[in-house]
Design an enzyme around this catalytic site. Structure first.
Site, PDB file in Angstrom:
ATOM      1  N   HIS A 187      13.540  24.124 -30.826  1.00  0.00           N
ATOM      2  CA  HIS A 187      12.714  24.015 -32.028  1.00  0.00           C
ATOM      3  C   HIS A 187      13.536  23.773 -33.272  1.00  0.00           C
ATOM      4  CE1 HIS A 187       9.710  25.318 -29.210  1.00  0.00           C
ATOM      5  NE2 HIS A 187       8.912  24.615 -29.982  1.00  0.00           N
ATOM      6  N   ARG A 294       2.129  23.368 -35.521  1.00  0.00           N
ATOM      7  CA  ARG A 294       2.729  24.528 -34.832  1.00  0.00           C
ATOM      8  C   ARG A 294       2.597  25.736 -35.751  1.00  0.00           C
ATOM      9  NH1 ARG A 294       6.717  20.432 -33.044  1.00  0.00           N
ATOM     10  NH2 ARG A 294       7.035  20.650 -30.800  1.00  0.00           N
ATOM     11  N   ARG A 330      -2.715  24.257 -33.407  1.00  0.00           N
ATOM     12  CA  ARG A 330      -2.409  25.000 -32.183  1.00  0.00           C
ATOM     13  C   ARG A 330      -2.285  26.479 -32.498  1.00  0.00           C
ATOM     14  NH1 ARG A 330       3.069  23.741 -28.992  1.00  0.00           N
ATOM     15  NH2 ARG A 330       4.002  24.947 -30.676  1.00  0.00           N
ATOM     16  N   GLU A 429       1.339  21.539 -20.611  1.00  0.00           N
ATOM     17  CA  GLU A 429       2.800  21.665 -20.623  1.00  0.00           C
ATOM     18  C   GLU A 429       3.314  22.484 -19.444  1.00  0.00           C
ATOM     19  OE1 GLU A 429       3.997  23.360 -24.391  1.00  0.00           O
ATOM     20  OE2 GLU A 429       2.295  24.713 -24.470  1.00  0.00           O
ATOM     21  N   ASN A 452       7.907  18.545 -24.008  1.00  0.00           N
ATOM     22  CA  ASN A 452       9.133  19.351 -24.162  1.00  0.00           C
ATOM     23  C   ASN A 452       9.170  20.438 -23.101  1.00  0.00           C
ATOM     24  OD1 ASN A 452       9.381  17.808 -26.421  1.00  0.00           O
ATOM     25  ND2 ASN A 452       8.717  19.398 -27.840  1.00  0.00           N
ATOM     26  N   ASP A 453       8.045  21.110 -22.937  1.00  0.00           N
ATOM     27  CA  ASP A 453       7.986  22.140 -21.919  1.00  0.00           C
ATOM     28  C   ASP A 453       7.678  21.557 -20.537  1.00  0.00           C
ATOM     29  OD1 ASP A 453       8.612  24.604 -23.170  1.00  0.00           O
ATOM     30  OD2 ASP A 453       6.731  24.486 -24.273  1.00  0.00           O
ATOM     31  N   ARG A 463      15.320  23.699 -21.532  1.00  0.00           N
ATOM     32  CA  ARG A 463      15.445  22.753 -22.632  1.00  0.00           C
ATOM     33  C   ARG A 463      16.486  23.180 -23.658  1.00  0.00           C
ATOM     34  NH1 ARG A 463       9.496  23.574 -25.605  1.00  0.00           N
ATOM     35  NH2 ARG A 463      10.366  22.759 -27.517  1.00  0.00           N
ATOM     36  N   CYS A 500       2.125  15.371 -27.648  1.00  0.00           N
ATOM     37  CA  CYS A 500       2.753  15.862 -28.872  1.00  0.00           C
ATOM     38  C   CYS A 500       4.180  16.358 -28.637  1.00  0.00           C
ATOM     39  CB  CYS A 500       1.905  16.954 -29.515  1.00  0.00           C
ATOM     40  SG  CYS A 500       1.608  18.356 -28.425  1.00  0.00           S
TER      41      CYS A 500
HETATM   42  C1  PEP Z   1       5.900  20.815 -26.052  1.00  0.00           C
HETATM   43  O1  PEP Z   1       6.207  21.730 -25.277  1.00  0.00           O
HETATM   44  O2  PEP Z   1       6.049  19.612 -25.780  1.00  0.00           O
HETATM   45  C2  PEP Z   1       5.337  21.135 -27.371  1.00  0.00           C
HETATM   46  C3  PEP Z   1       4.880  20.177 -28.159  1.00  0.00           C
HETATM   47  O3  PEP Z   1       5.349  22.433 -27.750  1.00  0.00           O
HETATM   48  P1  PEP Z   1       6.649  23.164 -28.311  1.00  0.00           P
HETATM   49  O4  PEP Z   1       7.734  22.122 -28.480  1.00  0.00           O
HETATM   50  O5  PEP Z   1       6.269  23.806 -29.591  1.00  0.00           O
HETATM   51  O6  PEP Z   1       6.967  24.135 -27.219  1.00  0.00           O
HETATM   52 MG    MG Z   2       5.556  23.720 -25.700  1.00  0.00          MG
END
Ligand code: PEP
Ligand code: MG
Length: 567
Positions: A187, A294, A330, A429, A452-453, A463, A500
């Site tokens: 993040h 977020r 979210r 995710e 991302n997740d 990650r 996203c």
């Molecule tokens: C993701 O996991 O792709 C996502 C957008 O959420 P975050 O990056 O906040 O975990």
């Molecule tokens: Mg996520």
């Protein structure tokens, strides 16, 4: 030259400010309520014990019993009257803050140990320092970290940067970021991108190699950090920087929507935000909506939970600013690499697989209900869509939707107006959710794929871990097939599907995703103009053919080399 992970693109040139460890900024003033201060200290001691317990467990697993025993000394100290009672006594007798009392007591004890001509006692001095540091961090919280005091333009070089540290940075002063640890979709990296701050993370040695005041060049696209470069290299990079600026001007011609493929198919380009402070960039870059707010960042950088009213005002501001354009908000996604000082989550072996996001919200209904009430109250000010993070099974989704229904009924009974229509969606995710997305599609209004997740869970690659970042692969055929499954299931169920995660902003993959049928892309605002240019450069039919071909391929390398010359 140091090598790291490209976390936020661009070139930065400047003098280094090295913060190897956050410095303590201790308030030496008096407290009003001495008993409350004593209680605050005792609570901090308990939290420290909890942290040590899980640290000990973790160490036992990774390094064995003997290493874990080292923590025994720390435990003893947390029960040691010489230290603990001395601090309490000082707070009571002098009426000072716990952290100040602790600083003085720890100083006296370490001096005594250091004065002894015996290695064993000198080691105990290090233990006292260590435990005092832990307690100080707990007492002070992250707000007090020195990251918030940077006032001169610099390249920030630091060991680790928590998202809450990044959120505190004065963006105008930070030319670039270099860290020892951390990954490209952490993040912190995501925040750096939305601030347009070039960042290279996971260099391992930056704080040891770079000295304060060193001239540093960050070539973030390559993941390179050049320290005290020659005048020729410097000159070269000034030219490259100017060139990037020119390119950016070219992208700026694509600031205004709509977003059309070469042959006229429309998709939506929305922005990811973390706070209302991002809204100016959203407008400047021509986002067609907000695809991901977020909200956890609202909960960071403060001492206590935001109230319903605090949250309502923020959501209202975002909805009003967007003037009827879609705004996906979210619900709280805390846990993983996002922590709150005032909501301690015991250390976990695998925080990304742990107590986070919707799991926490459903466990802490009080928090969740407050947020949902604030959202529903704000819903009359624009086009609100509520989205739940980390849903893994139908029960979670249903329980979360029930809270929305309950809060709506509660507000109605209080005669508080809410919008008639508020779309409810979920992040996809967790691979389990992707696999049964046909079932989910019957119960939500939209999906947003959180790559991302999704990538880290699908390939089992953390990650945040720089050692295995080469395995974190958006082009893994399994990831692409899961995405395709989700899009198809969403469409069969009659709902729209967005994305996203960071993958949505990757110019190499955008036409492929449109070819796969994706309806909406949400990304950091500065990425939008370039994405719009990329979309306009290829026709939909071609994108579809590309998608068909790619979904038959067996490896990420094959897919990447095919895509490199496909458009
Ligand atoms: C993701 O996991 O792709 C996502 C957008 O959420 P975050 O990056 O906040 O975990
Ligand atoms: Mg996520």
């Amino acid at each position: 030259m140091l090598k790291g992970i490209p976390a936020s693109g661009g070139i930065a040139i400047g003098r280094a400010l090295v913060i190897a460890e956050a410095e303590l900024d201790i308030d030496t003033g008096r407290v009003e309520n001495v008993q409350r201060e004593v209680q605050r200290f005792h609570t901090a001691v308990e939290t420290a014990k909890e942290q040590l317990r899980s640290l000990q467990k973790k160490t036992e697993k990774s390094l064995g019993n003997e290493q874990a025993m080292l923590f025994a000394a720390h435990f003893l100290m947390l029960d040691d009257p010489e230290m603990i009672e001395a601090v309490v006594h000082k707070i009571e007798s002098e009426g000072i803050r716990a952290e100040y009392a602790l600083q003085q007591v720890a100083h006296t004890i370490t001096e005594q140990f250091n004065a002894m001509d015996n290695a064993y006692f000198r080691e105990r001095a290090a233990d006292v320092k260590d435990i005092a540091k832990r307690l100080h961090q707990i007492l002070l919280g992250e707000e007090e970290s020195s990251f918030s005091n940077i006032t001169e333009p610099c390249i920030l070089v630091t060991g680790d940067l928590a998202p809450s540290d990044t959120a505190q940075l004065d963006q105008k002063c930070i030319l670039g970021i270099v860290t020892d640890i951390g990954g490209g979709t952490s993040h912190t990296a995501i925040l750096a991108q939305s601030y347009e701050i070039p960042a290279v993370m996971g260099t391992a040695y930056a704080t040891k190699t770079i000295a304060n005041g060193d001239l540093v060049i960050i070539d973030a696209d390559k993941g390179e950090v050049l320290v005290t470069p020659s005048p020729e290299v410097l000159d070269d990079y000034f030219k490259k920087q100017a060139q990037l600026l020119e390119e950016k001007k070219d992208f700026d011609r694509y600031k205004d929507g709509p977003s059309l493929t070469h042959d006229g198919k429309t998709v939506e380009l929305a922005a990811n935000i973390g706070s209302p402070g991002d809204l100016q960039r959203v407008m400047d870059n021509g986002a067609e909506g907000i695809g991901l707010f977020r909200t956890e960042f609202l909960y960071m950088d403060r001492q206590a939970l935001p109230s319903e009213e605090d949250q309502f005002l923020v959501y209202k501001q975002v909805l009003e600013t967007m003037q009827g354009k879609p705004v996906v908000i979210r619900t709280l996604d805390i846990g993983g690499d996002k922590k709150l000082d005032y909501l301690p989550i015991p250390d976990e072996m695998n925080p990304f697989l742990g107590y986070r996001a919707i799991r926490l919200s459903l466990d802490r209904k009080d928090l969740f209900q407050t947020q949902i009430r604030a959202l529903l109250r704000a819903s009359t000010y624009g086009n609100l869509k509520i989205m739940f993070p980390m849903i893994a099974n139908l029960q979670e989704l249903r329980a979360a939707k029930q809270v929305v229904a309950d809060m709506r009924a509660e507000l109605q009974s209080e005669d508080v107006p809410t919008a008639d229509e508020v779309e409810i969606g979920m992040m996809i995710e967790v691979p389990a959710a992707a696999v049964i997305s046909d079932l989910f599609a019957r119960e939500v209004d939209f999906f947003s794929i959180g790559t991302n997740d999704l990538i880290q869970y699908t390939i089992a690659v953390d990650r945040m871990n720089e050692k295995i970042s080469h395995l974190y692969e958006p082009f893994h055929p399994a990831v692409l097939r899961l995405i395709k499954t989700v899009i198809d299931n969403g469409h069969k169920g009659g709902i729209w599907v967005g994305m996203c995660g960071e993958m949505a902003a990757d110019p190499r993959v955008i036409p492929l995703l449109i070819g796969m049928g994706l309806d909406e892309f949400s990304m950091s605002s500065p990425s939008i103009p370039k994405a719009r240019k990329v979309i306009g450069g290829v026709g939909f039919e071609k994108m579809r053919q590309i998608a068909e071909a790619v979904l038959q391929m067996g490896s990420a390398d094959e897919i990447k080399s095919y895509l490199a010359s496909a458009y």
